[in-house]
Scaffold this motif. Structure first.
Motif, PDB file in Angstrom:
ATOM      1  N   ASN A 182      24.322  26.536 -59.973  1.00 42.96           N
ATOM      2  CA  ASN A 182      23.417  27.688 -60.017  1.00 42.96           C
ATOM      3  C   ASN A 182      22.482  27.779 -58.816  1.00 42.96           C
ATOM      4  OD1 ASN A 182      21.318  25.800 -60.487  1.00 42.96           O
ATOM      5  ND2 ASN A 182      21.558  25.965 -62.691  1.00 42.96           N
ATOM      6  N   ALA A 183      22.648  26.880 -57.827  1.00 42.92           N
ATOM      7  CA  ALA A 183      21.695  26.813 -56.717  1.00 42.92           C
ATOM      8  C   ALA A 183      21.665  28.091 -55.889  1.00 42.92           C
ATOM      9  CB  ALA A 183      22.015  25.614 -55.820  1.00 42.92           C
ATOM     10  N   CYS A 184      22.819  28.725 -55.666  1.00 41.11           N
ATOM     11  CA  CYS A 184      22.849  29.931 -54.828  1.00 41.11           C
ATOM     12  C   CYS A 184      22.160  31.096 -55.529  1.00 41.11           C
ATOM     13  CB  CYS A 184      24.293  30.295 -54.483  1.00 41.11           C
ATOM     14  SG  CYS A 184      25.107  29.069 -53.437  1.00 41.11           S
ATOM     15  N   VAL A 185      22.383  31.226 -56.844  1.00 39.13           N
ATOM     16  CA  VAL A 185      21.712  32.279 -57.619  1.00 39.13           C
ATOM     17  C   VAL A 185      20.204  32.057 -57.595  1.00 39.13           C
ATOM     18  CG1 VAL A 185      21.429  33.288 -59.910  1.00 39.13           C
ATOM     19  CG2 VAL A 185      23.704  32.685 -59.091  1.00 39.13           C
ATOM     20  N   LEU A 186      19.785  30.806 -57.829  1.00 37.74           N
ATOM     21  CA  LEU A 186      18.352  30.517 -57.846  1.00 37.74           C
ATOM     22  C   LEU A 186      17.728  30.666 -56.468  1.00 37.74           C
ATOM     23  CD1 LEU A 186      17.963  27.505 -60.294  1.00 37.74           C
ATOM     24  CD2 LEU A 186      17.347  29.889 -60.647  1.00 37.74           C
ATOM     25  N   LEU A 187      18.496  30.393 -55.416  1.00 39.69           N
ATOM     26  CA  LEU A 187      17.983  30.623 -54.062  1.00 39.69           C
ATOM     27  C   LEU A 187      17.649  32.090 -53.876  1.00 39.69           C
ATOM     28  CD1 LEU A 187      17.472  29.624 -51.134  1.00 39.69           C
ATOM     29  CD2 LEU A 187      19.861  30.225 -50.664  1.00 39.69           C
ATOM     30  N   SER A 188      18.554  32.953 -54.303  1.00 38.29           N
ATOM     31  CA  SER A 188      18.323  34.391 -54.192  1.00 38.29           C
ATOM     32  C   SER A 188      17.070  34.803 -54.958  1.00 38.29           C
ATOM     33  CB  SER A 188      19.550  35.142 -54.729  1.00 38.29           C
ATOM     34  OG  SER A 188      19.330  36.528 -54.740  1.00 38.29           O
ATOM     35  N   GLN A 189      16.915  34.293 -56.184  1.00 36.76           N
ATOM     36  CA  GLN A 189      15.777  34.671 -57.007  1.00 36.76           C
ATOM     37  C   GLN A 189      14.473  34.045 -56.521  1.00 36.76           C
ATOM     38  OE1 GLN A 189      16.175  37.132 -59.220  1.00 36.76           O
ATOM     39  NE2 GLN A 189      18.202  37.055 -58.277  1.00 36.76           N
ATOM     40  N   SER A 190      14.550  32.807 -56.019  1.00 36.07           N
ATOM     41  CA  SER A 190      13.320  32.161 -55.535  1.00 36.07           C
ATOM     42  C   SER A 190      12.749  32.907 -54.339  1.00 36.07           C
ATOM     43  CB  SER A 190      13.601  30.703 -55.162  1.00 36.07           C
ATOM     44  OG  SER A 190      14.478  30.617 -54.051  1.00 36.07           O
ATOM     45  N   CYS A 191      13.616  33.466 -53.510  1.00 41.60           N
ATOM     46  CA  CYS A 191      13.132  34.279 -52.380  1.00 41.60           C
ATOM     47  C   CYS A 191      12.532  35.585 -52.895  1.00 41.60           C
ATOM     48  CB  CYS A 191      14.279  34.558 -51.414  1.00 41.60           C
ATOM     49  SG  CYS A 191      14.932  33.096 -50.591  1.00 41.60           S
ATOM     50  N   LEU A 192      13.183  36.179 -53.892  1.00 43.34           N
ATOM     51  CA  LEU A 192      12.687  37.422 -54.473  1.00 43.34           C
ATOM     52  C   LEU A 192      11.313  37.225 -55.105  1.00 43.34           C
ATOM     53  CD1 LEU A 192      13.378  40.399 -55.345  1.00 43.34           C
ATOM     54  CD2 LEU A 192      14.282  39.408 -57.446  1.00 43.34           C
ATOM     55  N   PHE A 193      11.143  36.102 -55.795  1.00 42.15           N
ATOM     56  CA  PHE A 193       9.888  35.828 -56.489  1.00 42.15           C
ATOM     57  C   PHE A 193       8.859  35.114 -55.607  1.00 42.15           C
ATOM     58  CE2 PHE A 193      12.649  35.776 -60.452  1.00 42.15           C
ATOM     59  CZ  PHE A 193      12.243  37.034 -60.848  1.00 42.15           C
ATOM     60  N   GLU A 194       9.229  34.848 -54.341  1.00 39.45           N
ATOM     61  CA  GLU A 194       8.330  34.191 -53.396  1.00 39.45           C
ATOM     62  C   GLU A 194       7.849  32.847 -53.939  1.00 39.45           C
ATOM     63  OE1 GLU A 194       5.268  37.015 -52.524  1.00 39.45           O
ATOM     64  OE2 GLU A 194       6.577  38.256 -51.288  1.00 39.45           O
ATOM     65  N   GLU A 195       8.830  31.980 -54.248  1.00 39.46           N
ATOM     66  CA  GLU A 195       8.550  30.621 -54.732  1.00 39.46           C
ATOM     67  C   GLU A 195       9.100  29.628 -53.716  1.00 39.46           C
ATOM     68  OE1 GLU A 195       6.844  29.434 -57.142  1.00 39.46           O
ATOM     69  OE2 GLU A 195       6.348  31.283 -58.225  1.00 39.46           O
ATOM     70  N   PRO A 196       8.320  29.273 -52.692  1.00 41.60           N
ATOM     71  CA  PRO A 196       8.843  28.440 -51.603  1.00 41.60           C
ATOM     72  C   PRO A 196       9.289  27.056 -52.045  1.00 41.60           C
ATOM     73  CG  PRO A 196       6.456  28.717 -51.418  1.00 41.60           C
ATOM     74  CD  PRO A 196       6.918  29.676 -52.461  1.00 41.60           C
ATOM     75  N   ASP A 197       8.601  26.452 -53.018  1.00 36.05           N
ATOM     76  CA  ASP A 197       9.007  25.119 -53.470  1.00 36.05           C
ATOM     77  C   ASP A 197      10.385  25.160 -54.118  1.00 36.05           C
ATOM     78  OD1 ASP A 197       6.663  24.054 -52.532  1.00 36.05           O
ATOM     79  OD2 ASP A 197       5.650  24.052 -54.479  1.00 36.05           O
ATOM     80  N   LEU A 198      10.620  26.166 -54.952  1.00 40.35           N
ATOM     81  CA  LEU A 198      11.928  26.310 -55.580  1.00 40.35           C
ATOM     82  C   LEU A 198      12.986  26.614 -54.527  1.00 40.35           C
ATOM     83  CD1 LEU A 198      13.697  26.421 -58.082  1.00 40.35           C
ATOM     84  CD2 LEU A 198      13.005  28.820 -58.399  1.00 40.35           C
ATOM     85  N   THR A 199      12.632  27.423 -53.543  1.00 41.23           N
ATOM     86  CA  THR A 199      13.562  27.722 -52.448  1.00 41.23           C
ATOM     87  C   THR A 199      13.976  26.444 -51.732  1.00 41.23           C
ATOM     88  OG1 THR A 199      12.590  29.913 -52.112  1.00 41.23           O
ATOM     89  CG2 THR A 199      13.854  28.993 -50.293  1.00 41.23           C
ATOM     90  N   GLN A 200      13.011  25.574 -51.442  1.00 42.50           N
ATOM     91  CA  GLN A 200      13.311  24.318 -50.769  1.00 42.50           C
ATOM     92  C   GLN A 200      14.228  23.442 -51.607  1.00 42.50           C
ATOM     93  OE1 GLN A 200      12.861  23.311 -47.733  1.00 42.50           O
ATOM     94  NE2 GLN A 200      13.722  21.279 -48.143  1.00 42.50           N
ATOM     95  N   ARG A 201      13.970  23.370 -52.924  1.00 44.53           N
ATOM     96  CA  ARG A 201      14.829  22.570 -53.808  1.00 44.53           C
ATOM     97  C   ARG A 201      16.250  23.126 -53.812  1.00 44.53           C
ATOM     98  NH1 ARG A 201      10.678  20.495 -53.344  1.00 44.53           N
ATOM     99  NH2 ARG A 201       9.319  19.490 -54.850  1.00 44.53           N
ATOM    100  N   CYS A 202      16.375  24.447 -53.802  1.00 42.68           N
ATOM    101  CA  CYS A 202      17.697  25.066 -53.770  1.00 42.68           C
ATOM    102  C   CYS A 202      18.444  24.702 -52.491  1.00 42.68           C
ATOM    103  CB  CYS A 202      17.584  26.585 -53.893  1.00 42.68           C
ATOM    104  SG  CYS A 202      17.032  27.173 -55.512  1.00 42.68           S
TER     105      CYS A 202
END
Length: 480
Positions: A182-202
């Protein structure tokens, strides 16, 4: 008018968010909004709401938190109602302006701000009822109740109504469930929601387990901007043939989304300039000639130019990125301070050498370093395995050549295995080959490797003598 209040994304994007939530957990689909689903949320209330009897119910609850919780999803004293959900799937939810305004600055603006209109019924078509109720439960009851099927939609609601603590809880929930699937889906959403920590984990997961991530079903559902950011990634740990295959799979899905026939011409059309981010000139000549050159994804001129790039002394200029990706540099955790050999050790007769380890940060185990023959050069066959609580996470049967030195020799799983912190995993190997080999001694129970701390303990699976103090499996090879 609800459109006057701040939102983090459009309704159209919200629908895409809900669709992507299902990709996180393909075994479970987002349930339809039904009376039973809402009833399930109501039953989670501290009290049986709407069933208050007597005029002194306040005396039954000693704290303000408990008395507030009674009001959750309760018609009693409700001074506003929300019609939540898309047409055909709405739910009417009662609310109390004071409680909502205390929990959210958006609700405060709606009810008490300069633009407050005093409407008794507010329509919210872009939030799912279960997620809206999860947010209200937090506001009323100070309880966070998240589940896999609705966590993305709940994060959307928490962002829209600026409920930061609930949003952080959603992000933490997503981080703990993060995997290559699910990392690619969450990467897309973390950028949309402006969550840099989650983006880095992805990115950490995508880099280390790139081939698994690129082959996941969720990869085909990402937006074009996320696709380009992945294709541009220098540290992507994947063969370029796998990158091309993933891009074409995404293009086929995009053709269906745009109601186009999934011909190679249309795939190239929807990929646009992203195709030049695929490092085709960095492939081997064999992969190019027998694969890409015959696939139809390139024009005739592009095919000719790339052939010249491979073969000619004077190379043409290409629109493609030509340098190979750097990938990730593997790290090694060495758990012995010395090694030795004796005339009667270390023997292999189908017995298992095993050790347990734990880490304090998420890492990805790529393989093990093993000792080889102490009696000259020899070839070994190694069956390596990584388990967690008896469940096999990685398994490979590999041959490696030992040159007779005391060096360690790397053996790798097909894909790096994700290892979570603060849980013990079991690393095992069964060797078949020259009966005598080097073995480690003066083992350490704790080893610091960069920013990661490894802890070791003996494994009950070990039947050949390996333990913390000595034996085989001297190294764990990992990405962090």
């Amino acid at each position: 008018n609800v459109s006057r209040w701040p939102v983090c994304v459009t309704v159209t994007t919200r629908l895409r968010v809900i669709k992507m939530a299902a990709e996180l957990y393909p075994a479970k689909k987002l349930p339809p909004v039904t009376a039973s689903a809402v009833q399930q949320y109501q039953q989670q209330n501290i009290s049986n709401n709407n069933t208050i009897q007597g005029c002194n119910w306040q005396g039954l609850y000693p704290t303000i938190r408990e008395r507030n919780a009674v009001m959750f999803n309760n018609e009693l004293m409700a001074d506003v109602h929300f019609v939540v959900g898309p047409p055909g799937g709405t739910q009417r939810v009662p609310g109390h302006k004071y409680v909502l305004a205390v929990g959210s600055s958006v609700f405060h603006a709606m009810f008490y701000g300069e633009l407050a209109e005093g409407e008794d019924e507010i329509r919210i078509p872009d939030v799912e009822p279960p997620s809206f109720l999860a947010m209200l439960k937090y506001i009323y009851c100070d309880e966070i109740d998240l589940c896999a099927d609705t966590v993305l939609a709940t994060l959307y609601a928490a962002k829209k109504y600026i409920v930061p603590h609930l949003a952080r809880a959603c992000v933490t929930f997503l981080e703990t469930s993060l995997s290559a699937r699910n990392a690619c889906v969450l990467l897309s959403q973390s950028c949309l929601f402006e969550e840099p920590d989650l983006t880095q984990r992805c990115w950490e997961v995508i880099d280390a387990q790139a081939e698994l991530a690129l082959r996941s079903e969720g990869f085909c559902d990402i937006d074009s901007q996320t696709l380009e950011s992945i294709l541009r990634r220098e540290t992507l740990n994947a063969k370029e043939t796998v990158v091309l295959e993933a891009a074409l799979n995404w293009a086929e899905a995009e053709c269906h989304r745009q109601e186009l026939q999934p011909t190679m011409e249309n795939k190239r059309l929807v990929l646009g300039k992203a195709v030049y981010l695929i490092r085709i000139p960095a492939m081997s000549l064999d992969d190019f000639a027998n694969g890409v050159a015959q696939s139809g994804v390139l024009t005739l001129n592009e095919t000719n130019d790339i052939f010249l790039w491979f073969t000619a002394a004077r190379k043409p200029e290409l629109p493609f990125v030509c340098n190979p990706r750097k990938g990730l540099t593997p790290q090694k955790c060495h758990r012995f301070q010395s090694c030795a050999y004796r005339s009667n050790q270390w023997r292999y007769r189908g017995r298992c050498d095993s050790i347990q380890f734990a880490v304090d940060k998420r890492v990805f185990i790529a393989g093990f370093g093993l000792y080889g023959s102490s009696c000259g050069s020899a070839e070994y066959q190694a069956k390596i395995e990584l388990k967690r609580q008896g469940v096999t996470l990685g398994l490979a049967v590999i041959k490696y050549f030992s040159d007779g030195s005391s060096s360690t020799f790397p053996v790798f799983f097909e894909y790096p295995v994700q290892v979570e912190p603060d849980t013990f995993y079991t690393a095992s190997v069964v060797l078949d080959g020259n009966e005598l080999s080097y073995f480690g001694q003066e083992g350490m129970t704790e080893v610091q490797c960069g920013k990661v701390t490894f802890q070791f303990q003996c494994s009950s699976d070990s039947t050949n003598g390996t333990g913390v103090q000595g034996g085989q499996i001297p190294e764990l090879i990992f990405y962090a």
